[in-house]
Design a protein around this motif. Structure first.
Motif, PDB file in Angstrom:
ATOM      1  N   LEU A   1       0.815  -1.210   0.000  1.00 21.62           N
ATOM      2  CA  LEU A   1       0.000   0.000   0.000  1.00 21.62           C
ATOM      3  C   LEU A   1       0.853   1.266   0.000  1.00 21.62           C
ATOM      4  N   ALA A   2       2.035   1.201   0.577  1.00 23.47           N
ATOM      5  CA  ALA A   2       2.943   2.354   0.498  1.00 23.47           C
ATOM      6  C   ALA A   2       3.353   2.626  -0.943  1.00 23.47           C
ATOM      7  N   ALA A   3       3.399   1.564  -1.743  1.00 21.52           N
ATOM      8  CA  ALA A   3       3.766   1.689  -3.159  1.00 21.52           C
ATOM      9  C   ALA A   3       2.552   1.967  -4.046  1.00 21.52           C
ATOM     10  N   GLY A   4       1.368   2.131  -3.437  1.00 25.69           N
ATOM     11  CA  GLY A   4       0.171   2.409  -4.220  1.00 25.69           C
ATOM     12  C   GLY A   4      -0.413   1.194  -4.905  1.00 25.69           C
ATOM     13  N   ILE A   5      -0.062  -0.003  -4.427  1.00 23.68           N
ATOM     14  CA  ILE A   5      -0.555  -1.243  -5.028  1.00 23.68           C
ATOM     15  C   ILE A   5      -1.766  -1.730  -4.246  1.00 23.68           C
ATOM     16  N   PRO A   6      -2.975  -1.685  -4.825  1.00 22.27           N
ATOM     17  CA  PRO A   6      -4.162  -2.151  -4.104  1.00 22.27           C
ATOM     18  C   PRO A   6      -4.082  -3.645  -3.802  1.00 22.27           C
ATOM     19  N   ILE A   7      -4.797  -4.047  -2.758  1.00 27.57           N
ATOM     20  CA  ILE A   7      -4.836  -5.444  -2.307  1.00 27.57           C
ATOM     21  C   ILE A   7      -6.288  -5.909  -2.318  1.00 27.57           C
ATOM     22  N   VAL A   8      -6.526  -7.120  -2.828  1.00 28.32           N
ATOM     23  CA  VAL A   8      -7.851  -7.739  -2.742  1.00 28.32           C
ATOM     24  C   VAL A   8      -7.722  -8.998  -1.895  1.00 28.32           C
ATOM     25  N   GLU A   9      -8.493  -9.058  -0.806  1.00 29.01           N
ATOM     26  CA  GLU A   9      -8.455 -10.214   0.093  1.00 29.01           C
ATOM     27  C   GLU A   9      -9.763 -10.991   0.010  1.00 29.01           C
ATOM     28  N   HIS A  10      -9.705 -12.260   0.415  1.00 34.55           N
ATOM     29  CA  HIS A  10     -10.873 -13.153   0.435  1.00 34.55           C
ATOM     30  C   HIS A  10     -11.393 -13.457  -0.972  1.00 34.55           C
ATOM     31  N   LEU A  11     -10.491 -13.623  -1.914  1.00 36.95           N
ATOM     32  CA  LEU A  11     -10.911 -14.082  -3.237  1.00 36.95           C
ATOM     33  C   LEU A  11     -11.345 -15.540  -3.151  1.00 36.95           C
ATOM     34  N   ARG A  12     -12.003 -16.018  -4.174  1.00 38.57           N
ATOM     35  CA  ARG A  12     -12.372 -17.429  -4.255  1.00 38.57           C
ATOM     36  C   ARG A  12     -12.349 -17.865  -5.715  1.00 38.57           C
ATOM     37  N   GLY A  13     -12.298 -19.180  -5.930  1.00 40.15           N
ATOM     38  CA  GLY A  13     -12.448 -19.723  -7.277  1.00 40.15           C
ATOM     39  C   GLY A  13     -11.293 -19.481  -8.224  1.00 40.15           C
ATOM     40  N   LEU A  14     -10.101 -19.211  -7.715  1.00 39.09           N
ATOM     41  CA  LEU A  14      -8.969 -18.951  -8.609  1.00 39.09           C
ATOM     42  C   LEU A  14      -8.560 -20.183  -9.415  1.00 39.09           C
ATOM     43  N   ASP A  15      -8.978 -21.368  -8.955  1.00 38.71           N
ATOM     44  CA  ASP A  15      -8.665 -22.583  -9.702  1.00 38.71           C
ATOM     45  C   ASP A  15      -9.392 -22.634 -11.038  1.00 38.71           C
ATOM     46  N   ALA A  16     -10.402 -21.780 -11.243  1.00 31.91           N
ATOM     47  CA  ALA A  16     -11.143 -21.757 -12.504  1.00 31.91           C
ATOM     48  C   ALA A  16     -10.457 -20.893 -13.560  1.00 31.91           C
ATOM     49  N   LEU A  17      -9.362 -20.231 -13.181  1.00 31.84           N
ATOM     50  CA  LEU A  17      -8.649 -19.367 -14.114  1.00 31.84           C
ATOM     51  C   LEU A  17      -7.455 -20.082 -14.730  1.00 31.84           C
ATOM     52  N   PRO A  18      -7.089 -19.732 -15.965  1.00 33.36           N
ATOM     53  CA  PRO A  18      -5.823 -20.208 -16.519  1.00 33.36           C
ATOM     54  C   PRO A  18      -4.678 -19.479 -15.822  1.00 33.36           C
ATOM     55  N   PRO A  19      -3.444 -19.946 -15.954  1.00 33.98           N
ATOM     56  CA  PRO A  19      -2.326 -19.257 -15.305  1.00 33.98           C
ATOM     57  C   PRO A  19      -2.184 -17.796 -15.729  1.00 33.98           C
ATOM     58  N   GLU A  20      -2.514 -17.494 -16.982  1.00 27.78           N
ATOM     59  CA  GLU A  20      -2.471 -16.125 -17.478  1.00 27.78           C
ATOM     60  C   GLU A  20      -3.406 -16.020 -18.671  1.00 27.78           C
ATOM     61  N   GLY A  21      -3.440 -14.848 -19.321  1.00 25.72           N
ATOM     62  CA  GLY A  21      -4.314 -14.686 -20.466  1.00 25.72           C
ATOM     63  C   GLY A  21      -5.736 -14.305 -20.096  1.00 25.72           C
ATOM     64  N   PHE A  22      -5.907 -13.553 -19.006  1.00 27.86           N
ATOM     65  CA  PHE A  22      -7.230 -13.095 -18.601  1.00 27.86           C
ATOM     66  C   PHE A  22      -7.126 -11.652 -18.112  1.00 27.86           C
ATOM     67  N   ARG A  23      -8.273 -10.984 -17.988  1.00 32.65           N
ATOM     68  CA  ARG A  23      -8.343  -9.618 -17.469  1.00 32.65           C
ATOM     69  C   ARG A  23      -9.096  -9.634 -16.145  1.00 32.65           C
ATOM     70  N   PHE A  24      -8.582  -8.881 -15.173  1.00 41.86           N
ATOM     71  CA  PHE A  24      -9.123  -8.908 -13.810  1.00 41.86           C
ATOM     72  C   PHE A  24      -9.701  -7.558 -13.429  1.00 41.86           C
ATOM     73  N   THR A  25     -10.837  -7.582 -12.737  1.00 44.55           N
ATOM     74  CA  THR A  25     -11.478  -6.360 -12.255  1.00 44.55           C
ATOM     75  C   THR A  25     -11.942  -6.551 -10.812  1.00 44.55           C
ATOM     76  N   ALA A  26     -11.688  -5.545  -9.984  1.00 45.15           N
ATOM     77  CA  ALA A  26     -12.183  -5.517  -8.595  1.00 45.15           C
ATOM     78  C   ALA A  26     -12.361  -4.056  -8.221  1.00 45.15           C
ATOM     79  N   ALA A  27     -13.441  -3.442  -8.716  1.00 46.64           N
ATOM     80  CA  ALA A  27     -13.640  -2.005  -8.555  1.00 46.64           C
ATOM     81  C   ALA A  27     -14.748  -1.709  -7.546  1.00 46.64           C
ATOM     82  N   PRO A  28     -14.436  -0.970  -6.478  1.00 49.92           N
ATOM     83  CA  PRO A  28     -15.437  -0.582  -5.470  1.00 49.92           C
ATOM     84  C   PRO A  28     -16.070   0.759  -5.845  1.00 49.92           C
TER      85      PRO A  28
END
Length: 301
Positions: A255-282
């Motif tokens: 957070l000092a570096a301005g990098i947001p953190i998302v906690e309590h995610l779920r279902g990451l096993d449904a994603l490929p290792p890469e090649g996707f776009r992520f959104t978590a906007a409040p």
């Protein structure tokens, strides 16, 4: 299972002298058929080895197993799909033990609304009373550092449509350090740490002091490597065990570096290792550093 990996031993010799030996190495494969020469080339590419004179493969075994991510093996085309990565908010749910649960109620019921509108017109307006740290939520710098960017001041480009990468942790790994992260290209990406701890969400085990976490060293490496956002499917990105004595080095560094953190995610096993776009906007709320999000990924074949 339509994904394959190889388990093998390898002995590498370098043209400028020296060597490297591995045992029980596992590597993603494009398919179930691969000869030793092809596997050797894939191995060299995956590790980014230079000046290799030869690779001797032994004890090779092909196994059906989900890909963990590797150079040279693209994700299988699946067509465009959306993957839900957040928990449902429910009345009375427990996210963090000891923190008040959300209370969902009516502000205006269907029945009461009939007195306000024309015949046949009715509405329902609900009310929710909750703390910001509920369900799957985003931490902005203001969560840790007074005067830093809050929900309203955090740029949308740090929260939405980010190229993503999943870093899958081996079973039993608790402390995620620099060496576990170093093989991945994270610059400008949402780095999602898959520990598998989300299976315990809503149970007493979720708050166990054995939960996986990101170490101080691992967090500093992500800062140095230029990660855009970091998420985890555990109860906290920091160690919450008594031994940690309330220190929060991962939160502090990211957070000092301005990098947001998302906690309590779920279902990451449904994603490929890469090649996707992520959104978590409040929502853009002034004066708040944390808020629940609808986290999701868009996967394109």
């Amino acid at each position: 299972m339509d994904q394959w990996r190889a388990r093998f031993d390898a002995e590498v010799t370098f043209a400028n002298g020296g060597g490297l030996r591995t045992e029980g190495f596992r590597l993603d494969l494009p398919g179930p058929e691969i000869d030793d020469a092809q596997l050797a080339a894939l191995f060299v590419r995956h590790l980014g080895l230079l000046m290799v004179a030869g690779v001797e493969i032994s004890n090779k075994k092909i196994i059906a197993e989900a890909h963990k991510g590797g150079r040279g093996v693209p994700a299988a085309p699946t067509g465009r799909r959306l993957v839900e990565l957040s928990h449902v908010l429910r009345d009375g749910m427990v996210t963090l033990p000891g923190f008040p649960p959300p209370r969902i109620s009516d502000w205006l019921t269907w029945e009461a609304s009939r007195e306000r509108y024309a015949a046949g017109v009715e509405f329902h307006i609900a009310r929710i009373d909750m703390i910001a740290n509920t369900g799957t939520y985003l931490d902005t710098p203001a969560h840790r550092w007074p005067g830093a960017a809050d929900l309203a001041a955090t740029p949308i480009e740090r929260l939405a449509d980010l190229p993503g990468i999943v870093v899958r942790m081996p079973a039993g790994v608790r402390a995620i350090d620099r060496l576990l992260l170093a093989p991945y290209e994270v610059a400008g990406r949402a780095v999602l740490l898959q520990t598998g701890w989300d299976v315990h969400f809503g149970t007493p085990e979720y708050a166990s002091p054995e939960h996986p976490y990101l170490t101080d060293d691992g967090a500093r490496w992500l800062v140095e490597a230029g990660a855009a956002l970091v998420g985890i499917d555990s109860i906290n990105i920091d160690d919450m065990s008594p031994a940690a004595q309330g220190r929060r080095p991962a939160h502090s560094a990211l957070l000092a570096a301005g990098i947001p953190i998302v906690e309590h995610l779920r279902g990451l096993d449904a994603l490929p290792p890469e090649g996707f776009r992520f959104t978590a906007a409040p929502p853009m709320v002034e004066g708040m550093g944390t808020f629940p999000v609808r986290a999701f990924a868009v996967v394109d074949g």
